[in-house]
Design an enzyme around this catalytic site. Sequence first.
Site, mmCIF file in Angstrom:
data_model
loop_
_atom_site.group_PDB
_atom_site.id
_atom_site.type_symbol
_atom_site.label_atom_id
_atom_site.label_comp_id
_atom_site.label_asym_id
_atom_site.label_seq_id
_atom_site.Cartn_x
_atom_site.Cartn_y
_atom_site.Cartn_z
ATOM 1 N N GLU A 10 -89.923 -20.086 -24.673
ATOM 2 C CA GLU A 10 -89.382 -20.686 -23.534
ATOM 3 C C GLU A 10 -90.227 -21.642 -22.803
ATOM 4 O O GLU A 10 -90.999 -21.436 -22.345
ATOM 5 C CB GLU A 10 -88.689 -19.442 -22.703
ATOM 6 C CG GLU A 10 -87.567 -19.044 -23.364
ATOM 7 C CD GLU A 10 -86.875 -17.814 -22.231
ATOM 8 O OE1 GLU A 10 -87.087 -17.914 -21.203
ATOM 9 O OE2 GLU A 10 -86.023 -16.942 -23.087
ATOM 10 N N LYS A 57 -90.536 -19.144 -31.658
ATOM 11 C CA LYS A 57 -89.753 -19.929 -30.602
ATOM 12 C C LYS A 57 -90.433 -19.439 -29.339
ATOM 13 O O LYS A 57 -90.668 -18.055 -29.160
ATOM 14 C CB LYS A 57 -88.375 -19.709 -30.598
ATOM 15 C CG LYS A 57 -87.526 -20.111 -29.320
ATOM 16 C CD LYS A 57 -86.128 -20.560 -29.721
ATOM 17 C CE LYS A 57 -85.376 -19.333 -29.313
ATOM 18 N NZ LYS A 57 -85.372 -18.811 -28.082
ATOM 19 N N ASP A 70 -88.684 -15.018 -31.927
ATOM 20 C CA ASP A 70 -88.709 -15.158 -30.453
ATOM 21 C C ASP A 70 -90.422 -14.593 -30.024
ATOM 22 O O ASP A 70 -90.572 -13.329 -30.212
ATOM 23 C CB ASP A 70 -88.029 -14.824 -29.475
ATOM 24 C CG ASP A 70 -86.988 -15.909 -29.181
ATOM 25 O OD1 ASP A 70 -86.959 -16.970 -29.087
ATOM 26 O OD2 ASP A 70 -85.792 -15.227 -28.600
ATOM 27 N N GLU A 116 -80.244 -24.176 -24.066
ATOM 28 C CA GLU A 116 -79.015 -23.173 -23.658
ATOM 29 C C GLU A 116 -78.385 -23.607 -22.332
ATOM 30 O O GLU A 116 -78.931 -23.966 -21.452
ATOM 31 C CB GLU A 116 -79.841 -21.860 -23.593
ATOM 32 C CG GLU A 116 -78.972 -20.705 -23.335
ATOM 33 C CD GLU A 116 -79.579 -19.506 -23.214
ATOM 34 O OE1 GLU A 116 -80.697 -19.243 -23.774
ATOM 35 O OE2 GLU A 116 -78.831 -18.335 -22.885
ATOM 36 N N ASP A 135 -85.175 -12.642 -28.643
ATOM 37 C CA ASP A 135 -85.601 -11.436 -27.658
ATOM 38 C C ASP A 135 -84.395 -10.970 -27.030
ATOM 39 O O ASP A 135 -84.403 -10.115 -26.449
ATOM 40 C CB ASP A 135 -86.507 -12.198 -26.876
ATOM 41 C CG ASP A 135 -86.225 -13.131 -25.801
ATOM 42 O OD1 ASP A 135 -85.071 -13.609 -26.058
ATOM 43 O OD2 ASP A 135 -86.922 -13.428 -25.094
ATOM 44 N N SER A 136 -83.118 -11.471 -27.354
ATOM 45 C CA SER A 136 -81.804 -11.124 -26.872
ATOM 46 C C SER A 136 -81.602 -9.667 -27.310
ATOM 47 O O SER A 136 -80.979 -8.898 -26.861
ATOM 48 C CB SER A 136 -80.767 -12.057 -27.301
ATOM 49 O OG SER A 136 -80.700 -12.344 -28.599
HETATM 50 O O1 KIV Z 1 -82.753 -14.649 -27.867
HETATM 51 C C1 KIV Z 1 -81.878 -15.323 -28.330
HETATM 52 O O2 KIV Z 1 -80.857 -14.650 -28.798
HETATM 53 C C2 KIV Z 1 -81.867 -16.671 -27.795
HETATM 54 C C3 KIV Z 1 -80.446 -17.314 -27.722
HETATM 55 C C4 KIV Z 1 -80.469 -18.535 -26.956
HETATM 56 C C5 KIV Z 1 -79.716 -17.706 -29.285
HETATM 57 O O3 KIV Z 1 -82.952 -17.412 -27.586
#
Ligand code: KIV
Length: 267
Positions: A121, A119, A89, A185, A50-51
């Site tokens: 958080e 993924k 994500d 992270e 999600d970056s």
């Molecule tokens: O969204 C992202 O790029 C991440 C990084 C920690 C790799 O989760």
Amino acid sequence: MSNSTNRKVTVPRFVKAAADGRRLSMVTAYDYLWAGIMDEAGVDSILVGDSLAMVVQGHDSTLPVTLDEMIYHGRQVVRAVKSALVIVDMPFMSYQVSPADAVRNAGRIIKETGADAVKLEGGAIQVETISAIMRADIPVMAHVGMRPQAVRQLGSMGKVQRDQEQLLEDALAAQQAGAFGLLMELVPAEMAAKITEQLQIPTIGIGAGPGCNGQVLVGPDMLGLTPNFKPKFLKHFAQLRETAVSAVQDYVSEVQAGTFPASSHSH
Ligand code: KIV
């Protein structure tokens, strides 16, 4: 694991590779072009992070990216990839409301992109959600340490969870809930190594030292495409922004001078 055997990296293969002592490489990519390059280079896994909200869309946090946008980008990445394990994500508010909502949204990601896993958080606070998604046969990676989606709560993007006991508790809770892997992270190296030793599932670090089972970097960061971003953990493996700017400057000059196209470029 990927290109050397020319076999698709699946979640079981990813987990087994780490158990066999192989160090895993992961990078982020957000579109067909870059995912193809990363896959051809032989990374074990591509994360559609999600970056992308910051790196691709220009926002100042990861919060604005939507589920539909993650799916749009995830689809492009899956289309390009022959070998790497593709993880997408779950964006902010796609899994926090309820486990049922999270399962529905994780299901959309897998169904509509063809990715291998999702993924999210959180560790201990997300155990119900992780096990609900897992019970739907969708592999989940958990992400602990710095959690960019908690930026409003923590006050700044760089605020890191440093409580060793809490981190270990989060890691064990995620594993117990069924997560197949753990991304850490900005976790101090010693702590990350200790957590890795205590887990059976693979750990992937970013700014978490060499003691994890694998490493992840944001693709455009490691290639030197993102200006003015050089945290301590980042290594630039190339300076592609400089190369690209200089190439486009040459093009502009040649068009202005009338030297491009030359007769060799004309039909
Ligand atoms: O969204 C992202 O790029 C991440 C990084 C920690 C790799 O989760």
